[in-house]
Design a protein around this motif. Sequence first.
Motif, short mmCIF file in Angstrom:
data_model
loop_
_atom_site.label_atom_id
_atom_site.label_comp_id
_atom_site.label_asym_id
_atom_site.label_seq_id
_atom_site.Cartn_x
_atom_site.Cartn_y
_atom_site.Cartn_z
N SER A 132 -9.12 -6.30 3.57
CA SER A 132 -8.79 -5.64 2.31
C SER A 132 -10.01 -5.63 1.40
O SER A 132 -10.66 -6.66 1.18
CB SER A 132 -7.63 -6.38 1.63
OG SER A 132 -7.41 -5.88 0.33
N GLY A 133 -10.33 -4.44 0.88
CA GLY A 133 -11.47 -4.30 -0.01
C GLY A 133 -12.81 -4.41 0.68
O GLY A 133 -13.85 -4.45 0.01
N ARG A 134 -12.82 -4.42 2.01
CA ARG A 134 -14.07 -4.60 2.75
C ARG A 134 -14.55 -3.29 3.34
O ARG A 134 -13.80 -2.31 3.47
CB ARG A 134 -13.89 -5.64 3.87
CG ARG A 134 -13.32 -6.97 3.39
CD ARG A 134 -14.14 -7.56 2.23
NE ARG A 134 -15.47 -7.94 2.63
CZ ARG A 134 -15.80 -9.13 3.13
NH1 ARG A 134 -14.85 -10.06 3.27
NH2 ARG A 134 -17.04 -9.41 3.46
N ASN A 188 -11.80 -0.13 3.16
CA ASN A 188 -10.36 -0.36 3.08
C ASN A 188 -9.97 -0.60 1.62
O ASN A 188 -10.24 -1.66 1.06
CB ASN A 188 -9.97 -1.57 3.94
CG ASN A 188 -8.48 -1.86 3.88
OD1 ASN A 188 -7.70 -1.13 3.29
ND2 ASN A 188 -8.08 -2.96 4.51
N ASP A 199 0.84 -1.19 0.00
CA ASP A 199 0.00 0.00 0.00
C ASP A 199 0.87 1.25 0.00
O ASP A 199 1.69 1.44 0.90
CB ASP A 199 -0.90 0.01 1.24
CG ASP A 199 -1.94 -1.09 1.21
OD1 ASP A 199 -2.25 -1.56 0.10
OD2 ASP A 199 -2.44 -1.46 2.29
N GLY A 201 -6.91 -0.69 0.69
CA GLY A 201 -5.57 -1.26 0.71
C GLY A 201 -5.56 -2.73 0.37
O GLY A 201 -6.61 -3.38 0.23
N HIS A 202 -4.36 -3.29 0.24
CA HIS A 202 -4.21 -4.69 -0.13
C HIS A 202 -4.11 -5.61 1.07
O HIS A 202 -4.02 -6.83 0.92
CB HIS A 202 -2.96 -4.86 -1.00
CG HIS A 202 -3.04 -4.16 -2.31
ND1 HIS A 202 -2.58 -2.88 -2.50
CD2 HIS A 202 -3.56 -4.55 -3.51
CE1 HIS A 202 -2.79 -2.50 -3.75
NE2 HIS A 202 -3.39 -3.51 -4.38
N ARG A 203 -4.08 -5.05 2.26
CA ARG A 203 -3.96 -5.84 3.47
C ARG A 203 -5.00 -5.38 4.49
O ARG A 203 -5.48 -4.23 4.42
CB ARG A 203 -2.55 -5.68 4.07
CG ARG A 203 -1.46 -6.35 3.23
CD ARG A 203 -0.09 -6.10 3.87
NE ARG A 203 0.95 -6.89 3.22
CZ ARG A 203 1.54 -6.56 2.10
NH1 ARG A 203 1.19 -5.43 1.48
NH2 ARG A 203 2.48 -7.34 1.56
N PRO A 204 -5.36 -6.24 5.44
CA PRO A 204 -6.27 -5.80 6.50
C PRO A 204 -5.74 -4.58 7.23
O PRO A 204 -4.52 -4.41 7.37
CB PRO A 204 -6.35 -7.03 7.42
CG PRO A 204 -6.02 -8.18 6.54
CD PRO A 204 -4.99 -7.67 5.56
N MET A 205 -6.64 -3.75 7.69
CA MET A 205 -6.27 -2.49 8.34
C MET A 205 -6.86 -2.46 9.74
O MET A 205 -8.04 -2.78 9.94
CB MET A 205 -6.78 -1.31 7.53
CG MET A 205 -6.58 0.05 8.17
SD MET A 205 -7.17 1.39 7.11
CE MET A 205 -5.95 1.32 5.79
N GLN A 248 -4.89 3.40 3.28
CA GLN A 248 -5.85 3.51 2.18
C GLN A 248 -7.28 3.27 2.69
O GLN A 248 -7.95 2.31 2.31
CB GLN A 248 -5.49 2.51 1.08
CG GLN A 248 -4.22 2.84 0.32
CD GLN A 248 -4.41 4.07 -0.56
OE1 GLN A 248 -5.23 4.07 -1.47
NE2 GLN A 248 -3.67 5.13 -0.28
N SER A 292 0.44 4.69 2.60
CA SER A 292 -0.22 3.85 3.59
C SER A 292 -1.51 4.50 4.06
O SER A 292 -1.73 5.70 3.88
CB SER A 292 0.72 3.63 4.78
OG SER A 292 1.12 4.87 5.33
#
Length: 354
Positions: free
Chosen positions: A101-103, A49, A16, A51-55, A21, A19
């Motif tokens: 991610s994407g949620r 989110n 990301d 981003g490509h990873r959980p946040m 995102q 950072s």
Amino acid sequence: MKLVPTAMVSSEPATDFPSGQLEMRVPVPPTAVPSGGREYLVYELQLRNFGHRPMSLGRMEVLDPVSDTVVASFEGASLESMISPVGQDALTIGDGLMLGSGRSCVVFMRLASSGSAPLKLQHRMSSGAVTITAPIIDVLPKETLRRLGPPLKGADWAPTHNAGEDAHHRVGLLAMDGSARIARRYAIDWKRQRDGAWFDGDETDVRAYHCYGQPVVAVADAIVVVANDGFPDNRPRTRDGFTLAVELTLQSVGGNVVTLDLGDGLFASYAHLQPGSVEVRVGDRVRRGQVLAAIGNSGDSRWPHLHFQVSDGPGLLGSEGVPYVIDAYGETVGDRRDQRRNEMPMRDARIDFA
């Protein structure tokens, strides 16, 4: 032109940059709603989110950018209690809240101010070492609220499931016609309680309930745009269970319904009315205080009550719920009774109308 779907493939793990995102947006700006001598802000903060990873969702602060002060903050269990995930597994709870991610998720906000509410709001989320700050939003002043008369007459009314509660009305986010909205955001289920009881006699008989058959009245001079009748009453819910009298559909959910066009893009809806009680037809012009129908138990209703809401469209579900104020009513909380003017009931109280 022919559209061809494409896919991006990479053997490298996605990172990301920059950072944090996290999208933070308020789809419907809040309005300062006076109630019980305070001003309330009821609204939703949508998080996504990108981003490509959980946040991680750590500490969330609500700021007044005009005075540069923090008016509220939430983290841990308090933040968790306000959040509703969009879809399964969007949120995980371990060492902290994690948004996939994407949620997406929705934070159901309700702020109370002892004085005047802020003129603007801004939200800030801490995610690990990163802090994300959302755009500033305007708060609509209480002077913009539509002033209405009461939808009922008499005393001993209880404003259940109002916007001051975390009930199904408040969190009833539904996607209809391509848009996610909360038509019931400020809806109230009006019931009548006497001597601490909702009914007197056989709890399976709708006529035993103190509110059943009571007249509902126009809250303003208006034009009738919906007047549905003919749906039967349900047998009230008991410990033995509950079964709807008719199958639940978008057409039957409100049961017998009257909706008034108040003008200026606002509509007042009365639902779950008594079968055979609707006294108006589509196109009728009604005057404030005119009897429209009577309280029943039709549609998606477990016990007799009046479901009343104001929204920006005639659809009971496919519209956006908006606040309003009632010009005068008596409010009793505990042993204290006050006369309220130009406020909206938003707590557990007994309400008396002239």
